[in-house]
Design a protein around this motif. Structure first.
Motif, PDB file in Angstrom:
ATOM      1  N   CYS A 142      37.313  40.998  30.924  1.00  0.00           N
ATOM      2  CA  CYS A 142      37.566  40.098  32.056  1.00  0.00           C
ATOM      3  C   CYS A 142      38.973  40.290  32.611  1.00  0.00           C
ATOM      4  N   PHE A 143      39.925  40.555  31.728  1.00  0.00           N
ATOM      5  CA  PHE A 143      41.301  40.781  32.173  1.00  0.00           C
ATOM      6  C   PHE A 143      41.382  42.031  33.051  1.00  0.00           C
ATOM      7  N   ALA A 144      40.588  43.049  32.716  1.00  0.00           N
ATOM      8  CA  ALA A 144      40.575  44.262  33.534  1.00  0.00           C
ATOM      9  C   ALA A 144      40.160  43.939  34.971  1.00  0.00           C
ATOM     10  N   PHE A 145      39.149  43.097  35.112  1.00  0.00           N
ATOM     11  CA  PHE A 145      38.735  42.690  36.461  1.00  0.00           C
ATOM     12  C   PHE A 145      39.802  41.801  37.115  1.00  0.00           C
ATOM     13  N   TRP A 146      40.448  40.969  36.320  1.00  0.00           N
ATOM     14  CA  TRP A 146      41.522  40.092  36.828  1.00  0.00           C
ATOM     15  C   TRP A 146      42.635  40.930  37.457  1.00  0.00           C
ATOM     16  N   VAL A 147      43.121  41.944  36.719  1.00  0.00           N
ATOM     17  CA  VAL A 147      44.239  42.729  37.256  1.00  0.00           C
ATOM     18  C   VAL A 147      43.807  43.569  38.447  1.00  0.00           C
ATOM     19  N   TRP A 148      42.556  44.000  38.460  1.00  0.00           N
ATOM     20  CA  TRP A 148      42.061  44.755  39.612  1.00  0.00           C
ATOM     21  C   TRP A 148      41.993  43.864  40.839  1.00  0.00           C
ATOM     22  N   GLN A 149      41.387  42.700  40.718  1.00  0.00           N
ATOM     23  CA  GLN A 149      41.174  41.819  41.873  1.00  0.00           C
ATOM     24  C   GLN A 149      42.384  40.962  42.223  1.00  0.00           C
ATOM     25  N   ARG A 150      43.069  40.420  41.223  1.00  0.00           N
ATOM     26  CA  ARG A 150      44.122  39.441  41.482  1.00  0.00           C
ATOM     27  C   ARG A 150      45.512  40.052  41.524  1.00  0.00           C
ATOM     28  N   GLU A 151      45.684  41.199  40.875  1.00  0.00           N
ATOM     29  CA  GLU A 151      47.009  41.805  40.836  1.00  0.00           C
ATOM     30  C   GLU A 151      47.076  43.119  41.593  1.00  0.00           C
ATOM     31  N   GLY A 152      45.977  43.468  42.267  1.00  0.00           N
ATOM     32  CA  GLY A 152      45.976  44.644  43.124  1.00  0.00           C
ATOM     33  C   GLY A 152      46.054  45.976  42.399  1.00  0.00           C
ATOM     34  N   LYS A 153      45.662  46.008  41.139  1.00  0.00           N
ATOM     35  CA  LYS A 153      45.678  47.279  40.407  1.00  0.00           C
ATOM     36  C   LYS A 153      44.494  48.144  40.839  1.00  0.00           C
ATOM     37  N   SER A 154      44.506  49.363  40.390  1.00  0.00           N
ATOM     38  CA  SER A 154      43.484  50.346  40.743  1.00  0.00           C
ATOM     39  C   SER A 154      42.094  49.922  40.275  1.00  0.00           C
TER      40      SER A 154
END
Length: 107
Positions: free
Chosen positions: A18-30
């Motif tokens: 879930c954190f992987a999706f969090w950083v992708w969607q909320r933190e603009g990561k790849s």
């Protein structure tokens, strides 16, 4: 003890996925975070099937306490936010409830 290990693996994988999706969607990561996130979530689901319990619902309900504890540890260790006394009190209540669900005597 084996149940606890499976629950910890499940929690680590669910939170990590879930954190992987969090950083992708909320933190603009790849979007490259998505595949490891999906893999972690698949391992999470498989780990929960290894828990010894009479029913899936009971195994999932008891997992909730471990998930909450693991989430607070993730928050502290990965995100650098220290749990406060309310977090710790809440997780204690949840772990007691999880123990009752999983280990309570059944007729």
């Amino acid at each position: 003890m084996a149940n606890f290990a499976w629950y910890l693996l499940a929690a680590l994988c669910e939170i990590g996925g879930c954190f992987a999706f969090w950083v992708w969607q909320r933190e603009g990561k790849s979007a490259g975070w998505v595949l490891p996130g999906l893999a972690a979530l698949a391992v999470f689901a498989l780990a929960l099937t290894r828990v010894e319990a009479a029913s899936a619902g009971r195994a999932f309900a008891a997992y909730g306490g471990i998930y909450i504890l693991s989430s607070l540890l993730w928050m502290w260790g990965v995100e650098g936010v220290r749990p406060d006394r309310w977090d710790l009190s809440g997780v204690l209540v949840c772990l007691l409830g999880a123990g009752l669900i999983l280990l309570g005597p059944r007729s």
